[in-house]
Write an enzyme that holds these catalytic residues in place. Structure first.
Site, PDB file in Angstrom:
ATOM      1  CB  CYS A   1      -0.923   0.011   1.217  1.00 26.08           C
ATOM      2  SG  CYS A   1      -1.976   1.470   1.330  1.00 26.08           S
TER       3      CYS A   1
ATOM      4  CB  CYS B   1      -0.661   2.465   3.985  1.00 27.44           C
ATOM      5  SG  CYS B   1      -2.263   1.868   3.445  1.00 27.44           S
ATOM      6  CG  ASP B   2       3.199   1.293   4.321  1.00 26.55           C
ATOM      7  OD1 ASP B   2       2.656   1.705   5.361  1.00 26.55           O
ATOM      8  OD2 ASP B   2       3.111   0.110   3.931  1.00 26.55           O
TER       9      ASP B   2
END
Length: 314
Positions: A138, A141-142
């Site tokens: 992701c 997300c990261d």
């Protein structure tokens, strides 16, 4: 937690809280069909998308914002909603029993499956070991963890190109590593990728190994790049597609394709009476898996379920 604790019997249970499930709930609520939404990830996979540029009414919107707007519409219409994993579904006589991991079982006269897909993995040795330590599924997300670093993105479709664009605003350098001869997907994203000076594209190449001690340090390639079969990376983002989330329906004799997508009719009905499916989990919409087609299938399913329930006699 919504009102579901006090009433465990419903006309319709919708399994999945992505665009297909949310849209079905909106239509079901407007039809005055009592419905319960069950899902582990509010917004579904679209909530993780960096950008969505093809949903009507939004020239460009983050996946999270779009998911939140649709969810707000669901909530305004008063649908019941719980966050949990469905682990099994049974049909006994004319009633479905939907079992969750943590909150018990719920009953309904009809069920809509709208669980979408889950991320495909490379299935390489040490892939799980490096998860969160250089390997990610992701980018949204990261990405922030890789400021001023060097990262790779595996894949060549829209998910990969949009992930690379996001990462290029944060990381020093981004490599797209793709097994085919050309990137595929929307030309607008490909053009933007090619215009970014810090994105490098490596074609006709697979990642075959992950190297490092406690953190990912390098990847092995099956073709040499600039004379080497290893590429130093701080992070590797896997954007190589997805597979349908159907593992929880093993108790049902439901018809699927050879790739495990659920077969549906034009009314989104499966081969089991009272059981419907919508969104990326199905073989519908000519295989064109987009947010808008998921919404369309969810709307069609809700209409079909309303008609089905109207014909039942208690």
């Amino acid at each position: 937690m919504a009102k579901s604790e006090n009433n465990k019997e419903y006309k319709l249970i919708i399994v999945g809280t992505g665009p297909a499930g949310y849209t079905a709930s909106i239509y079901a609520s407007r039809y005055k069909v009592q419905n319960l939404l069950i899902g582990a990830l509010p917004g579904g996979q679209i909530a993780k998308a960096h950008k969505v540029g093809n949903f009507p009414g939004f020239s460009e919107v983050s996946g999270m914002e779009l998911a939140q707007k649709i969810e707000k519409h669901v909530d305004e219409l008063g649908a019941n909603k719980i966050i949990d994993n469905v682990i099994d579904i049974e049909k006994i006589n004319n009633q479905f029993i939907v079992k969750t991991a943590n909150l018990g079982s719920f009953k309904s006269k009809a069920v809509l499956l709208a669980t979408g897909t889950r991320r495909r993995k490379l299935d390489l040795p040490r892939e799980h070991q490096f998860l969160g330590k250089g390997v990610s599924y992701c980018a949204t997300c990261d990405a922030s963890f890789y400021k001023n670093k060097v990262v790779g993105v595996v894949g060549g479709a829209n998910a990969a190109t949009t992930a690379a664009l996001l990462l290029s605003d944060i990381a020093d350098k981004v490599y797209i590593i793709y097994r085919q001869q050309n990137l595929r997907g929307d030309p607008i994203w490909i053009d933007q990728v090619k215009a970014k000076p810090n994105i490098k594209i490596i074609l006709n190449t697979n990642v075959t190994g992950l190297l490092g001690n406690d953190q990912l340090e390098k990847v092995q390639l099956d073709h040499s790049y600039k004379g080497a079969n290893e590429l130093a990376l701080d992070g590797l983002f896997l954007e190589i597609g997805s597979i349908p989330s159907t593992e929880f329906i093993q108790s049902l004799d439901i018809e699927t394709t050879d790739k495990d997508y659920i077969k549906v009719g034009k009314d989104q009905a499966t081969n089991i009476k009272g059981l419907y499916a919508a969104g990326d989990i199905t073989d519908g919409s000519n295989g064109f898996r987009q947010v808008i087609t998921a919404c369309s299938e969810g709307a069609i399913a809700a209409n079909s379920i309303y008609e089905y329930l109207s014909q039942l006699t208690d």
